[in-house]
Motif scaffolding. Structure first.
Motif, mmCIF file in Angstrom:
data_model
loop_
_atom_site.group_PDB
_atom_site.id
_atom_site.type_symbol
_atom_site.label_atom_id
_atom_site.label_comp_id
_atom_site.label_asym_id
_atom_site.label_seq_id
_atom_site.Cartn_x
_atom_site.Cartn_y
_atom_site.Cartn_z
ATOM 1 N N ALA A 1 0.880 -1.227 -0.014
ATOM 2 C CA ALA A 1 0.163 -0.001 -0.130
ATOM 3 C C ALA A 1 0.809 1.255 -0.048
ATOM 4 C CB ALA A 1 -0.895 0.198 1.192
ATOM 5 N N GLN A 2 2.150 1.077 -0.246
ATOM 6 C CA GLN A 2 3.195 2.370 -0.143
ATOM 7 C C GLN A 2 2.762 3.435 -1.224
ATOM 8 O OE1 GLN A 2 5.369 2.769 2.036
ATOM 9 N NE2 GLN A 2 7.246 3.368 1.473
ATOM 10 N N ILE B 1 -0.623 -9.897 2.059
ATOM 11 C CA ILE B 1 -2.025 -9.579 1.564
ATOM 12 C C ILE B 1 -2.881 -8.708 2.142
ATOM 13 C CG2 ILE B 1 -4.153 -11.063 1.355
ATOM 14 C CD1 ILE B 1 -2.234 -13.572 0.836
ATOM 15 N N ALA B 2 -2.534 -8.403 3.388
ATOM 16 C CA ALA B 2 -3.554 -7.310 4.071
ATOM 17 C C ALA B 2 -3.039 -5.957 3.670
ATOM 18 C CB ALA B 2 -2.969 -7.518 5.759
ATOM 19 N N THR B 3 -1.804 -5.648 3.212
ATOM 20 C CA THR B 3 -1.384 -4.501 2.811
ATOM 21 C C THR B 3 -1.901 -4.298 1.362
ATOM 22 O OG1 THR B 3 0.559 -5.130 1.835
ATOM 23 C CG2 THR B 3 0.721 -4.352 4.165
ATOM 24 N N MET B 4 -2.097 -5.158 0.628
ATOM 25 C CA MET B 4 -2.946 -5.165 -0.732
ATOM 26 C C MET B 4 -4.434 -4.743 -0.544
ATOM 27 S SD MET B 4 -1.566 -8.452 -2.615
ATOM 28 C CE MET B 4 0.406 -8.946 -2.870
ATOM 29 N N ALA B 5 -4.969 -5.474 0.570
ATOM 30 C CA ALA B 5 -6.427 -5.206 0.774
ATOM 31 C C ALA B 5 -6.511 -3.566 1.354
ATOM 32 C CB ALA B 5 -6.953 -6.064 1.760
ATOM 33 N N LEU B 6 -5.703 -3.184 2.236
ATOM 34 C CA LEU B 6 -5.584 -1.865 2.695
ATOM 35 C C LEU B 6 -5.289 -0.694 1.318
ATOM 36 C CD1 LEU B 6 -5.311 0.167 5.002
ATOM 37 C CD2 LEU B 6 -2.669 -0.279 4.916
ATOM 38 N N SER C 1 -6.372 7.279 -7.642
ATOM 39 C CA SER C 1 -5.565 6.176 -8.385
ATOM 40 C C SER C 1 -4.051 6.567 -8.705
ATOM 41 C CB SER C 1 -6.266 5.958 -9.800
ATOM 42 O OG SER C 1 -6.201 7.123 -10.634
ATOM 43 N N SER C 2 -3.611 7.600 -7.988
ATOM 44 C CA SER C 2 -2.144 8.196 -8.349
ATOM 45 C C SER C 2 -1.193 6.758 -7.797
ATOM 46 C CB SER C 2 -1.685 9.409 -8.169
ATOM 47 O OG SER C 2 -2.009 9.517 -6.918
ATOM 48 N N GLY C 3 -1.640 6.371 -6.590
ATOM 49 C CA GLY C 3 -0.686 5.466 -5.963
ATOM 50 C C GLY C 3 -0.139 4.208 -6.523
#
Length: 291
Positions: free
Chosen positions: A38-39, A97-102, A216-218
């Motif tokens: 999620a960086q 996987i949790a950071t992807m969901a975040l 969406s820039s992230g």
């Protein structure tokens, strides 16, 4: 020639921002084995926090200060205590996987509660051009590059020339031994998360005036910084810096001389080449882990 110089400076400026985000990737991995997917969204969110403060009537300078403080609280302390600590007990993969969901949750939350449209964002660097050796260069690119370099130098000095920096490095190298010799490992890991939160907030402040505030820039920023960290060396801060600068320049030159449609493919090709021939990255060191 002038166009090439402007492209190089703009590429280095963008690359310096990528480097700030990539350094955060590297620091989190070194100290806590955390890969934060999620960086990129961490870079996107502070700009919207600052915009929200400005919409409430605060001046820009106050919005910047409050935005950075909120980033430290939410993306530093909150991220570690509420997500990383509970999930890391189950292993690196569940945490990833949790950071992807975040990341998905943050993007959708910003889209719903702020705006789905791109919003302009004020720049801390004045607009205009400046002449260097008879060549015209964007003042904004120079200002962004100078600020990013200053932060990188400050971070390097913190890590290499202070007691806290030495303790953080010891924690990253061997947390068990660090605990034995009396280093507060958990506090050092928390400092790392706070540093990452500050870096992404600064990156947001520098890059959003160029690419606008978009929910969406992230995605693009996170992918570029992740590639930069791997290309430079995921276990070395200097590698993340070098990788960020390299990706920024390569991406800019590819857009100008190859094709804007295929510019995203060039860093990916570079990533594949590096993984095939030097998996530890350009400045990284090989690691052996017991499994």
């Amino acid at each position: 020639m002038s166009n090439l110089l402007d492209l190089l400076v703009a590429g280095l400026a963008t690359g310096a921002i990528y480097a700030l985000v990539a350094v955060g990737f590297t620091l989190l991995w070194q100290t806590s084995q955390t890969i934060n997917f999620a960086q990129g969204e961490f870079v996107m969110l502070p700009a919207f926090l600052m915009l929200a403060v400005m919409h409430a009537g605060a001046p820009f300078w106050l919005a910047v200060i409050l935005g950075i403080l909120l980033s430290l609280l939410l993306l530093g302390l909150g991220f570690k205590l509420l997500l990383v600590d509970p999930m890391l007990r189950h292993g690196v993969l569940p945490l990833a996987i949790a950071t992807m969901a975040l990341a998905i949750g943050m993007k959708e939350a910003v889209k719903q509660f702020f705006s789905a449209e791109a919003s302009p964002f004020p720049s801390i660097v004045p607009a205009g051009d400046v002449s260097i050796l008879g060549r015209v260069v964007s003042l904004q690119s120079l200002g962004v590059l100078a600020l990013a370099i200053a932060v990188v130098i400050g971070l390097t000095a913190l890590l290499n020339r202070t007691s806290i920096g030495h303790q953080m490095q010891a924690t990253a190298q061997n947390p068990t031994v660090a605990r034995i010799i009396g280093i507060p490992v958990e506090r050092m890991i928390l400092f790392t998360f706070l540093i990452n939160a500050f870096l992404v907030a600064l990156a947001s402040l520098l890059i959003t005036p160029i690419y606008l505030a978009k929910f969406s820039s992230g995605e693009v920023l996170g992918q570029a910084a992740f590639i930069a960290a791997i290309v430079g060396g995921f276990n070395q801060v200097r590698g993340a810096i070098a990788g960020g600068l390299l990706i920024g320049v390569v991406d800019n030159l590819a857009a100008a001389y190859v094709s804007t449609q295929y510019r995203a493919a060039v860093p990916l090709i570079l990533l594949i080449v590096i993984i095939l021939f030097r998996p530890q990255g350009l400045l990284g060191r090989p690691e052996e882990r017991t499994v």
